[in-house]
Design a protein around this motif. Structure first.
Motif, PDB file in Angstrom:
ATOM      1  N   ASP A   3       0.772  -1.385  -0.028  1.00 36.99           N
ATOM      2  CA  ASP A   3      -0.074  -0.112  -0.122  1.00 36.99           C
ATOM      3  C   ASP A   3       0.618   1.034  -0.063  1.00 36.99           C
ATOM      4  OD1 ASP A   3      -2.110   2.047   0.029  1.00 36.99           O
ATOM      5  OD2 ASP A   3      -2.585   1.428   2.128  1.00 36.99           O
ATOM      6  N   ASN A   4       1.491   1.607  -1.272  1.00 35.24           N
ATOM      7  CA  ASN A   4       1.682   2.754  -1.759  1.00 35.24           C
ATOM      8  C   ASN A   4       1.760   3.826  -1.270  1.00 35.24           C
ATOM      9  OD1 ASN A   4       4.177   4.255  -1.324  1.00 35.24           O
ATOM     10  ND2 ASN A   4       5.396   3.628  -3.773  1.00 35.24           N
ATOM     11  N   ARG A   5       1.221   4.831  -0.137  1.00 35.24           N
ATOM     12  CA  ARG A   5       0.934   6.415   0.477  1.00 35.24           C
ATOM     13  C   ARG A   5       1.261   6.242   0.713  1.00 35.24           C
ATOM     14  NH1 ARG A   5      -5.866   4.580   0.731  1.00 35.24           N
ATOM     15  NH2 ARG A   5      -5.278   2.970   2.302  1.00 35.24           N
ATOM     16  N   PRO A   6       1.688   7.103   0.536  1.00 38.44           N
ATOM     17  CA  PRO A   6       2.774   8.651   1.909  1.00 38.44           C
ATOM     18  C   PRO A   6       2.243   9.275   2.353  1.00 38.44           C
ATOM     19  CG  PRO A   6       3.838   7.846  -0.602  1.00 38.44           C
ATOM     20  CD  PRO A   6       2.838   7.163  -0.700  1.00 38.44           C
ATOM     21  N   ARG A   7       1.156   9.928   1.634  1.00 41.75           N
ATOM     22  CA  ARG A   7       0.101  10.921   2.673  1.00 41.75           C
ATOM     23  C   ARG A   7      -1.087  10.143   3.381  1.00 41.75           C
ATOM     24  NH1 ARG A   7       0.368  15.205  -1.511  1.00 41.75           N
ATOM     25  NH2 ARG A   7      -1.454  16.389   0.390  1.00 41.75           N
ATOM     26  N   ASP A   8      -0.971   8.733   3.751  1.00 43.83           N
ATOM     27  CA  ASP A   8      -2.668   8.146   4.371  1.00 43.83           C
ATOM     28  C   ASP A   8      -2.184   8.694   5.267  1.00 43.83           C
ATOM     29  OD1 ASP A   8      -4.171   6.119   5.704  1.00 43.83           O
ATOM     30  OD2 ASP A   8      -4.144   5.224   3.911  1.00 43.83           O
ATOM     31  N   PRO A   9      -3.621   9.012   6.233  1.00 41.37           N
ATOM     32  CA  PRO A   9      -3.476   9.041   7.720  1.00 41.37           C
ATOM     33  C   PRO A   9      -2.630   8.177   8.463  1.00 41.37           C
ATOM     34  CG  PRO A   9      -5.325   9.264   6.246  1.00 41.37           C
ATOM     35  CD  PRO A   9      -4.679   8.815   5.622  1.00 41.37           C
ATOM     36  N   MET A  10      -3.709   6.946   8.364  1.00 43.77           N
ATOM     37  CA  MET A  10      -3.241   5.922   9.104  1.00 43.77           C
ATOM     38  C   MET A  10      -1.501   5.634   8.951  1.00 43.77           C
ATOM     39  SD  MET A  10      -3.511   1.742   8.652  1.00 43.77           S
ATOM     40  CE  MET A  10      -2.470   2.085   7.188  1.00 43.77           C
ATOM     41  N   ARG A  11      -1.101   6.171   8.004  1.00 42.17           N
ATOM     42  CA  ARG A  11       1.143   5.806   8.232  1.00 42.17           C
ATOM     43  C   ARG A  11       1.645   7.620   9.114  1.00 42.17           C
ATOM     44  NH1 ARG A  11       5.068   8.634   5.260  1.00 42.17           N
ATOM     45  NH2 ARG A  11       6.848   7.618   5.137  1.00 42.17           N
ATOM     46  N   ILE A  12       0.682   8.891   8.860  1.00 37.88           N
ATOM     47  CA  ILE A  12       0.679   9.869   9.432  1.00 37.88           C
ATOM     48  C   ILE A  12       0.545   9.593  10.918  1.00 37.88           C
ATOM     49  CG2 ILE A  12      -0.037  12.445   9.674  1.00 37.88           C
ATOM     50  CD1 ILE A  12      -0.526  12.734   6.914  1.00 37.88           C
ATOM     51  N   GLY A  13      -0.345   8.625  11.363  1.00 38.30           N
ATOM     52  CA  GLY A  13      -0.417   8.529  12.894  1.00 38.30           C
ATOM     53  C   GLY A  13       0.458   7.433  13.373  1.00 38.30           C
ATOM     54  N   GLY A  14       0.760   6.221  12.583  1.00 39.95           N
ATOM     55  CA  GLY A  14       2.311   5.615  12.944  1.00 39.95           C
ATOM     56  C   GLY A  14       2.842   6.294  13.517  1.00 39.95           C
ATOM     57  N   ALA A  15       3.748   7.156  12.439  1.00 44.12           N
ATOM     58  CA  ALA A  15       4.155   8.290  12.718  1.00 44.12           C
ATOM     59  C   ALA A  15       4.544   8.869  14.491  1.00 44.12           C
ATOM     60  CB  ALA A  15       5.047   8.886  11.916  1.00 44.12           C
ATOM     61  N   LEU A  16       3.430   9.508  14.220  1.00 44.67           N
ATOM     62  CA  LEU A  16       3.063  10.307  16.050  1.00 44.67           C
ATOM     63  C   LEU A  16       3.869   9.234  16.657  1.00 44.67           C
ATOM     64  CD1 LEU A  16       0.271  12.616  14.588  1.00 44.67           C
ATOM     65  CD2 LEU A  16       2.567  13.208  15.320  1.00 44.67           C
ATOM     66  N   HIS A  17       2.705   8.007  16.793  1.00 42.27           N
ATOM     67  CA  HIS A  17       2.952   7.482  18.065  1.00 42.27           C
ATOM     68  C   HIS A  17       4.448   7.044  18.579  1.00 42.27           C
ATOM     69  CE1 HIS A  17      -1.220   7.216  18.984  1.00 42.27           C
ATOM     70  NE2 HIS A  17      -1.853   6.602  17.624  1.00 42.27           N
ATOM     71  N   CYS A  18       4.634   6.021  17.033  1.00 43.66           N
ATOM     72  CA  CYS A  18       5.987   5.908  17.361  1.00 43.66           C
ATOM     73  C   CYS A  18       7.083   6.737  17.595  1.00 43.66           C
ATOM     74  CB  CYS A  18       6.871   5.370  15.658  1.00 43.66           C
ATOM     75  SG  CYS A  18       6.036   3.811  15.336  1.00 43.66           S
ATOM     76  N   THR A  19       7.314   8.347  16.751  1.00 46.66           N
ATOM     77  CA  THR A  19       8.224   9.466  17.706  1.00 46.66           C
ATOM     78  C   THR A  19       7.480   9.412  19.132  1.00 46.66           C
ATOM     79  OG1 THR A  19       7.698  10.657  15.611  1.00 46.66           O
ATOM     80  CG2 THR A  19       8.792  11.574  17.440  1.00 46.66           C
ATOM     81  N   LEU A  20       6.465   9.393  19.659  1.00 49.81           N
ATOM     82  CA  LEU A  20       6.231   9.295  21.632  1.00 49.81           C
ATOM     83  C   LEU A  20       6.242   8.440  21.788  1.00 49.81           C
ATOM     84  CD1 LEU A  20       2.065  10.903  20.761  1.00 49.81           C
ATOM     85  CD2 LEU A  20       3.838  11.739  22.232  1.00 49.81           C
ATOM     86  N   ASP A  21       6.804   7.287  21.670  1.00 49.14           N
ATOM     87  CA  ASP A  21       6.944   5.944  21.811  1.00 49.14           C
ATOM     88  C   ASP A  21       9.008   5.434  21.963  1.00 49.14           C
ATOM     89  OD1 ASP A  21       5.137   4.709  22.306  1.00 49.14           O
ATOM     90  OD2 ASP A  21       4.921   3.622  20.283  1.00 49.14           O
TER      91      ASP A  21
END
Length: 376
Positions: free
Chosen positions: A312-330
């Protein structure tokens, strides 16, 4: 009708008479110099080029001569190329026949149409200098014998269906197809058995050969249902059998996991880690919220992102952005011991994470998209 009934009765009493009549019919329909006392038919079998094989069946006096059937492993062709495979096998068969002064057929039939006939002609006439009539049996969209082709360029020979001659041609085509398919399945099964044995600890090359020699293509059934029968093989003790059972169960589980997660193109090691962490629910998780894989030790955002973007190559998918935010917090929690980051710092870190592997500017995430997902 009386004459036809008398002929049927005579052929029942003398089957040889029926065979000669059928061969004379073929001779007349194809304008051959003599009745085709020996007919040879070829077919190929493979799955997308793997385990490629071919087969030749021989009919003598309109009857199958099974002792003359031959199987061939395709040696020179890479990938699914039926024409090249047919060419290789026909050349091998008749080159050897010439060298050994073996009898040549009166008619060669290919399981296929014009293309197969032409490659056979190239071998028989152009390369080997032989003069053997060549025919082709084409099938309809239901994979049933539909027409007989003969001559160059090939012409359709009108033969009525449900006649004895048509039934003989159908029998020849069905027989070569059955023989080729059964050989292909046998070869594929042996390869699968060998592959399964290679992955089991406690079974070396010599032991594997002895197991296959004893149980053949039923080896996997023995391993799954009756592993105690392995004790019949020399060198396998009770202790070794227990190791084999454990290792086979593990390799079987890994194979099942790889099948389950095949759409995500994972390596066996990665698939096993995911399954061990999430169990059978991992398939659903990968589809709906794959960035939860970041919970697995060693699975950072970059690694999970690479897995997701294979399917699923959609770099701007909201799910991907949310994943990056969660990983940054972790990651911040791991360094600082808490989940607090200033808004601006969090957005910048996630923004950098999201775009570092995206080469095209138009596909990169914009700062406002990260802020929108954070607020949501």
């Amino acid at each position: 009708q009386y004459k036809a009934d008398r002929m049927k009765q005579a052929e029942k009493l003398n089957p040889e008479q029926r065979s000669m009549r059928l061969m004379k019919e073929i001779q007349q329909e194809l304008h051959l110099e003599r009745p085709p006392l020996q007919i040879e038919c070829f077919d190929n079998s493979n799955i997308q080029g793997s385990d490629a094989v071919a087969a030749c069946v021989v009919f003598k006096k309109a009857k199958p001569s099974k002792k003359d059937y031959r199987k061939y492993n395709i040696k020179t062709v890479v990938g699914p190329d039926d024409y090249a495979s047919m060419k290789e096998v026909v050349k091998r068969r008749y080159q050897r026949a010439i060298e050994e002064s073996s009898p040549l057929p009166d008619l060669i039939i290919t399981d296929g149409g014009k293309g197969q006939m032409e490659v056979v002609r190239e071998v028989i006439e152009d390369e080997l200098g032989l003069n053997i009539p060549i025919a082709g049996l084409a099938k309809d969209n239901r994979h049933r014998t539909s027409e007989l082709l003969f001559g160059f360029p090939p012409q359709t020979i009108g033969i009525k269906q449900h006649t004895p001659l048509f039934r003989l041609l159908t029998q020849i085509q069905d027989e070569v197809h059955r023989f080729a398919i059964s050989f292909h399945r046998d070869k594929r099964s042996k390869r699968q058995v060998a592959s399964a044995l290679d992955s089991i600890k406690g079974i070396g090359e010599k032991t594997a050969a002895e197991i296959v020699a004893k149980f053949g293509t039923g080896t996997l059934d023995i391993l799954e249902k009756h592993p105690e029968r392995l004790l019949e093989v020399r060198g396998i003790t009770e202790n070794k059998l227990e190791d084999i059972r454990t290792s086979f169960a593990e390799s079987r589980m890994l194979r099942d996991i790889m099948t389950l997660l095949a759409p995500f193109k994972l390596t066996p090691k990665t698939a096993l880690k995911i399954y061990q962490h999430f169990g059978p629910a991992c398939m659903d998780l990968l589809k709906k919220s794959p960035f939860e894989l970041c919970q697995i030790p060693g699975f950072g955002f970059r690694r999970v992102d690479a897995i997701v973007r294979k399917t699923d190559n959609r770099p701007r998918d909201p799910m991907r952005i949310g994943g990056a935010l969660h990983c940054t917090l972790d990651e911040a929690k791991g360094k600082q011991g808490h989940l607090f980051l200033e808004r601006e710092t969090l957005c910048k870190a996630a923004f950098k994470l999201l775009n570092e592997k995206i080469p095209l500017p138009e596909m990169r995430v914009r700062p406002e998209e990260v802020e929108k997902e954070l607020d949501g």
